[in-house]
Design an enzyme around this catalytic site. Structure first.
Site, PDB file in Angstrom:
ATOM      1  N   ASN A   1      -2.286 -53.199  92.881  1.00  0.00           N
ATOM      2  CA  ASN A   1      -1.294 -52.137  92.635  1.00  0.00           C
ATOM      3  C   ASN A   1      -1.378 -51.592  91.213  1.00  0.00           C
ATOM      4  OD1 ASN A   1      -0.573 -52.853  95.175  1.00  0.00           O
ATOM      5  ND2 ASN A   1       1.471 -53.610  94.675  1.00  0.00           N
TER       6      ASN A   1
ATOM      7  N   THR B   1      -0.223  -0.530  86.460  1.00  0.00           N
ATOM      8  CA  THR B   1       0.910  -1.311  86.967  1.00  0.00           C
ATOM      9  C   THR B   1       1.126  -0.810  88.381  1.00  0.00           C
ATOM     10  OG1 THR B   1       2.584   0.278  86.239  1.00  0.00           O
ATOM     11  CG2 THR B   1       2.012  -1.446  84.669  1.00  0.00           C
ATOM     12  N   HIS B   2       1.612  -1.686  89.263  1.00  0.00           N
ATOM     13  CA  HIS B   2       1.758  -1.348  90.689  1.00  0.00           C
ATOM     14  C   HIS B   2       0.436  -0.838  91.263  1.00  0.00           C
ATOM     15  CE1 HIS B   2       6.182  -1.427  90.037  1.00  0.00           C
ATOM     16  NE2 HIS B   2       5.864  -0.867  88.887  1.00  0.00           N
TER      17      HIS B   2
ATOM     18  N   SER C   1     -25.234  -8.587 103.315  1.00  0.00           N
ATOM     19  CA  SER C   1     -24.676  -8.787 104.645  1.00  0.00           C
ATOM     20  C   SER C   1     -25.838  -8.995 105.608  1.00  0.00           C
ATOM     21  CB  SER C   1     -23.876  -7.543 105.034  1.00  0.00           C
ATOM     22  OG  SER C   1     -23.873  -7.389 106.438  1.00  0.00           O
TER      23      SER C   1
ATOM     24  N   LYS D   1     -25.162  -3.771 101.689  1.00  0.00           N
ATOM     25  CA  LYS D   1     -24.007  -4.496 101.170  1.00  0.00           C
ATOM     26  C   LYS D   1     -24.337  -5.446 100.025  1.00  0.00           C
ATOM     27  CE  LYS D   1     -20.266  -4.741 102.387  1.00  0.00           C
ATOM     28  NZ  LYS D   1     -19.346  -5.028 103.470  1.00  0.00           N
TER      29      LYS D   1
ATOM     30  N   ASN E   1     -21.851  -8.185  98.500  1.00  0.00           N
ATOM     31  CA  ASN E   1     -20.493  -8.709  98.602  1.00  0.00           C
ATOM     32  C   ASN E   1     -20.152  -9.624  97.425  1.00  0.00           C
ATOM     33  OD1 ASN E   1     -20.062  -7.388 101.049  1.00  0.00           O
ATOM     34  ND2 ASN E   1     -21.034  -9.054 102.192  1.00  0.00           N
TER      35      ASN E   1
ATOM     36  N   GLU F   1     -14.490 -13.849  95.695  1.00  0.00           N
ATOM     37  CA  GLU F   1     -13.650 -14.128  96.869  1.00  0.00           C
ATOM     38  C   GLU F   1     -13.394 -15.618  97.024  1.00  0.00           C
ATOM     39  OE1 GLU F   1     -14.741 -10.626  99.997  1.00  0.00           O
ATOM     40  OE2 GLU F   1     -16.377 -11.907  99.382  1.00  0.00           O
TER      41      GLU F   1
ATOM     42  N   GLN G   1      -1.856 -44.694  98.680  1.00  0.00           N
ATOM     43  CA  GLN G   1      -3.309 -44.548  98.812  1.00  0.00           C
ATOM     44  C   GLN G   1      -3.700 -43.096  99.112  1.00  0.00           C
ATOM     45  OE1 GLN G   1      -5.659 -47.796 100.599  1.00  0.00           O
ATOM     46  NE2 GLN G   1      -6.133 -46.333 102.200  1.00  0.00           N
TER      47      GLN G   1
END
Ligand code: ARG
Length: 445
Positions: free
Chosen positions: A89, A134-135, A256, A262, A264, A269, A301
């Protein structure tokens, strides 16, 4: 059975065993020859475990029982003396703290590398006007370095959080035994010191039950994950053909299988996705701990797999993100060309009027009208003729066009913490010092 995942604690368990052997010797419970034989066998076992010569067997329950078997194979019954005054322990609580304190330093080193790559990109873009959002809408121009350094600030807080964590984690449970401490004349403080802990635990029950250090680490790890996900999400956006702010290196993007054109942003991600996993690790441990009575319960554990998963995840993702940032090309021309889009200089006109004594409320209204006029006519703010300006507000004199430059707008935001290149350069210099100190702390400077 936990040996299939806790075996990675073997070097830390052996470290603690060596300290325990020495304390038993000082207490007169092992004589000079016995302690030498045990220490030699433990060193030998460490070597063999490291090289894979000694491995856990099917019948070994956990890392402690596996290593005890290894010790008994080397020194016979004498090995059994090492059990005196300790329990699995207090051993497991000690091992996990040692493991984490070690790995937190590795994580800090990897964070510092990422910070350094972001700072290198910032250095190149300190004079590069860019849209500030912003936004997710154009708001005010900034220099791109300011945005990159905002991410560095978050990672610097992560490191500081881990350093604070380390102060609280620096407690040795060894000597607490199963729960109540030991009747043998052990010296927990000496053991703590030998293992690099600041002190021994003040309460043996707490020492074997406490997993705050693991939960707190997992929170810090989850927040690092959240920060990586926010950076990842921005890189994903920046690399779209709509934004085209950055181009990712081929080594950090994938094609891809069906669409030949592509590219990616997989690393970005994954950085975003791994946050889910890190938050899951924190949630898993908190759920195990909730309502758990003192002292040790076998539920504990279940602390290890989330901790190991979080460590492995960060040590995998951080270098990948560093590489992606290091090799990404920033299109400063495109950034500058779009920095004033969306009437991003409207605030500058309003603030000019404020400097001339116009109440901000009125200035906001007049510039709002000007923006609405421009939007309806498809004009830039600078393209409005003098008469129209005057018709909207008497304060909109022809010289307001003087503030309609992105470079002027960023230069003007020179208040502390602002986006003026001179301020950003100061920020960068401070962060360089901080990151240097982080690496020193981690022992890798
Ligand atoms: N493998 C256990 C753990 O990870 C070690 C402690 C077991 N102690 C006990 N008394 N069953 O927590």
């Amino acid at each position: 059975m936990s040996v299939h995942f806790d075996w990675r604690l073997a070097p830390y368990d052996l470290l603690a065993s060596r300290a325990h052997a020495r304390v038993l010797h000082r207490a007169g419970l092992l004589d000079d020859t016995e302690v030498e034989r045990i220490l030699t066998a433990l060193a030998d076992l460490d070597h063999d475990a490291h090289n894979g010569v000694f491995r856990p067997a099917a019948e070994d329950e956990d890392v402690h029982t596996a290593l005890e078997r290894g010790l008994l194979e080397r020194v016979g019954a004498l090995g059994g003396k090492l059990r005196a005054g300790r329990s699995r322990n207090d051993q497991i609580a000690t091992d996990l703290r040692l493991y984490l304190r070690d790995h937190v330093r590795q994580i800090v080193t990897r964070i510092a590398e990422l910070e350094s790559e972001l700072m290198a990109q910032a250095e190149r873009t300190i004079e590069a006007p860019a849209p500030g959002l912003t936004h997710m809408q154009h708001a005010q121009p900034i220099v791109f370095a300011h945005q990159l350094l905002a991410h560095v600030q978050a990672f610097a807080r992560d490191v500081s959080r881990l350093q604070d964590w380390d102060v609280r984690a620096s407690v040795s449970p060894l000597g607490s035994g199963a729960l109540a401490g030991s009747s043998l004349p052990l010296d927990p403080d000496a053991v703590a010191k030998e293992l690099g802990f600041a002190r021994a635990a003040a309460n043996s029950l707490d020492a074997v039950s406490d997993r705050d250090f693991a939960a707190e680490f997992l929170f810090a790890a989850a927040l690092i994950g959240v920060h990586l996900s926010r950076l990842g999400e921005e890189v994903v956006l920046w690399a779209t053909s709509e934004f085209r702010w950055v181009e990712l290196d081929d080594a950090f993007s994938t094609g891809s299988s069906i669409m030949p054109q592509k590219k990616n942003p997989d690393v970005a991600e994954l950085a975003r996705g791994k946050a889910g996993r890190l938050i899951g690790d924190l949630t898993a441990l908190l759920t195990v701990l909730k309502g758990l009575p003192l002292a040790y319960d076998r539920d504990l554990q279940e602390d290890k797999e989330p901790v190991f998963d979080a460590v492995d995840t960060l040590l995998l993702v951080l270098p990948a993100v560093s590489g992606m940032i290091a090799t990404m090309t920033v299109d400063v021309d495109r950034l500058e060309a779009t920095a004033a889009d969306g009437y991003a200089l409207a605030t500058d006109v309003a603030e000019l009027l404020v400097r001339r004594g116009v109440p901000f409320r009125d200035a906001h209204e007049a510039v709002g009208e000007l923006v609405a006029y421009c939007a309806a006519k498809g004009l830039d703010l600078s393209e409005v003729d003098d008469d129209t300006l005057a018709a909207i507000s008497e304060h909109l004199t022809p010289d307001v066009r003087g503030v309609l430059s992105v470079r002027g707008a960023v230069e003007a935001r020179s208040a502390p913490g602002g986006t003026a290149p001179a301020r950003v350069a100061e920020q960068l210099a401070d962060l360089r010092d901080t990151v240097h100190r982080q690496l020193e702390w981690a022992g890798t400077a």
